[in-house]
Every structure is written in C-alpha cells, then in structure tokens.
Design an enzyme around this catalytic site. Structure first.
Site, PDB file in Angstrom:
ATOM      1  N   HIS A 139       0.812  -1.217   0.000  1.00  0.00           N
ATOM      2  CA  HIS A 139       0.000   0.000   0.000  1.00  0.00           C
ATOM      3  C   HIS A 139       0.845   1.267   0.000  1.00  0.00           C
ATOM      4  O   HIS A 139       0.299   2.359  -0.140  1.00  0.00           O
ATOM      5  CB  HIS A 139      -1.007  -0.010   1.152  1.00  0.00           C
ATOM      6  CG  HIS A 139      -0.425  -0.048   2.528  1.00  0.00           C
ATOM      7  ND1 HIS A 139      -0.386  -1.188   3.288  1.00  0.00           N
ATOM      8  CD2 HIS A 139       0.112   0.927   3.287  1.00  0.00           C
ATOM      9  CE1 HIS A 139       0.145  -0.920   4.467  1.00  0.00           C
ATOM     10  NE2 HIS A 139       0.469   0.366   4.490  1.00  0.00           N
ATOM     11  N   SER A 155       4.278   1.530   8.321  1.00  0.00           N
ATOM     12  CA  SER A 155       3.905   0.597   7.256  1.00  0.00           C
ATOM     13  C   SER A 155       5.115   0.316   6.379  1.00  0.00           C
ATOM     14  O   SER A 155       5.762   1.237   5.880  1.00  0.00           O
ATOM     15  CB  SER A 155       2.794   1.202   6.392  1.00  0.00           C
ATOM     16  OG  SER A 155       1.583   1.249   7.079  1.00  0.00           O
TER      17      SER A 155
END
Length: 312
Positions: free
Chosen positions: A143, A266
């Site tokens: 992502h 992330s």
C-alpha cells in the site's frame, strides 16, 4: 498450482491463481529471479536475539501480554500513514509503550531502514517506512507503492535512509519505478500486501548496505524473537523508533506479534538476529494488537530475490 511469472502493469490481471505474480509499474516485463532459498535453520536451538539497544528491556518484551491499544491520533503530525490509502487498521501500541528512539541512525542495521515520502497520482502525500534488500531495491508494504483510492501506482517516493530528525546522513533518492503482486494490485488482499521501490541507481544502497531475508518454516517462526524499527508519525519528525518481541501466531501468509508500532511504520522490516546475521522474515503492515506482517513465504522470497537482482 500457483504460478509466479512476472507481468507488466499494462497487461490484464489474469486470475486468482496468480496472486503472487510480480507486477511492475513500468510497461516492460520483469525477468524472473533464480529459485534460491536461504537455509531454514530448523534444528538450531535458538529463539533469535534482540538487538542491543540502550534503554530497551528484553525481559518485558518476552513477557508482555495482550493489552489495549494506545493510539493518540492528536499526536500524529504532518503526512498520514500510507495505510490510510487502503482504509487499513492503523498500526498500534500494545499495552505500555516501550519503543526506543534510534539516534544516531547511521549505524547498522538502522541505516538500512528508510523514511518514505510518498506522492500518488492524485497528488495525495503520505509517509511510510522501507528497507534496503539490495543495492537499488527498497522493500516496503504494497500500500506504500500502489493505492487504488489515489490513482494506482505512486507517482514518486523519496527514500531517506538513516534519517534522524532533520539529519539526512546519506541524502536521499527518488524512486519512480515500483513492484508489487497481483494479490495486492487486483484485490487489495492484506496477505499479499508487499512491494518494492527500484531506485535510479545503486549508489545509495551500496553506501548504506542492506538486510538479508529468509523463508522460515512455521516451527522456526513460532515464538521467534524478532525486531522491528521504522518511522512512526506520532514521534518527532524524521525519528526512527525500535521495538522487539516474539511472534505469537503464524499463519500461511501472515505473522502476528505484540510489538509496538504506530502509523508511519507501514513497510518496516521484521527481522531475526541470529549469530550476528539479520534476516527479515516479514513486512510490517497492520495494527490491531496483535500487529502483523506479510510473511516472507517462498513465493514472496522469490519475488524479493528477483527485485533485488535488478541490475544497476
């Protein structure tokens, strides 16, 4: 049988059975990597080791139980975490927060870890974390490189290794070439949430170095002591923070742990330290206490190897 041939971003996504098929942000096809595996290390009596970080209490990391998430959205500053592009559960602190700042971040393995400044086609900007696996290849979450909600492949990602506040000891490079897999590009499946940034040349990677990575068995991963470090957005700008603990649950494509993280991390590496060698075993991407990573299985390993071996 699942196939893993590489395809380009301009070819149609074919079927569910090709979820680990490598996808490029460019029109040319990728060349498959050699099928090489690092040793599984089964049979070695070791739970792995924690990094020697001043102020970190390994005893607490071993014994920490499940606690409530402690999230402070008001403390998040500047750009949002790239996880928000896919409406994912933000990374979370599990119980008491015992993250330790890494400063300076110019030693090993901290300089292998990078702050990411991500711009998508709609000009939305986010932050994330990446880590070198080769001279011009930075591993991260899927992502961080591809967001359907923001127009697809990232337009550009600035990669800053070893960032420490406003200090950029190695400078930075901007990547515009990216890799991921069908399982993320097509269906945004969390268990296929991994990708890579291909830098313009090998100069930065050859300067800072990179992580090894390994495909370990369920038995090797269960209760393994692992480390992670990255760039959480709730801490002062550009600072790297470390935490460690044990893997509590092992699934086919995911690993789970109570290691403290926060939005901005992330894409962080989850690695095993053993006999002085560091091998990543997962790509951190999700919160929820336990937090979790995309597991480096054999197909993931093979794709990482192909991406690492892209020539300068």
């Amino acid at each position: 049988m699942t196939t893993h041939q590489s395809i380009s971003s301009e070819q149609p996504i074919v079927s569910e059975v090709q979820l680990h098929g490598a996808v490029s942000s460019e029109s040319s096809e990728l060349k498959p990597g050699e099928n090489l595996m690092v040793p599984d290390f089964d049979g070695i009596v070791s739970n792995g080791e924690f990094e020697a970080v001043s102020g970190f209490d390994p005893t607490r990391a071993v014994t920490e139980g499940i606690g409530e998430a402690v999230v402070s959205p008001d403390d998040l500053k500047d750009l949002p975490d790239a996880a928000s592009t896919a409406y994912l559960m933000a990374e979370t602190v599990c119980g008491a927060d015992d993250r330790i700042r890494i400063t300076p971040a110019s030693g090993n393995p901290w300089r292998w870890i990078c702050k990411l400044f991500i711009t998508f086609p709609d000009n939305a900007k986010f932050v994330g974390t990446g880590w070198f696996i080769g001279a011009r290849t930075v591993m991260t979450a899927g992502h961080c490189v591809y967001s359907k909600a923001n127009g697809g492949w990232a337009k550009s990602i600035e990669v800053v290794p070893g960032m420490d506040g406003n200090s950029r000891p190695y400078g930075s490079q901007v990547g515009t070439s990216f890799r991921s897999v069908n399982g993320w590009i097509q269906d945004s499946k969390p268990e296929f949430d991994y990708g890579a940034i291909i830098l313009p040349n090998c100069n930065l990677g050859n300067t800072v170095g990179w992580f090894g990575f390994a495909n370990l068995s369920d038995a090797s991963l269960k209760n393994l002591f692992v480390n992670t470090s990255g760039y959480p957005a709730d801490k002062p700008f550009g600072t790297q923070w470390f935490n460690a603990g044990s893997i509590s649950d092992v699934q086919d494509r995911k690993i789970y742990y109570m290691i403290d993280t926060m939005g901005g991390q992330s894409g962080s590496p989850v690695w095993r330290l053993l006999n002085g060698e560091r091998h990543a075993v997962g790509v951190h991407a999700y919160g929820g206490c336990p937090n979790s990573a995309t597991r480096i299985t054999k197909p993931v390993f093979d794709n990482m190897l192909a991406w690492r071996n892209i020539p300068c």
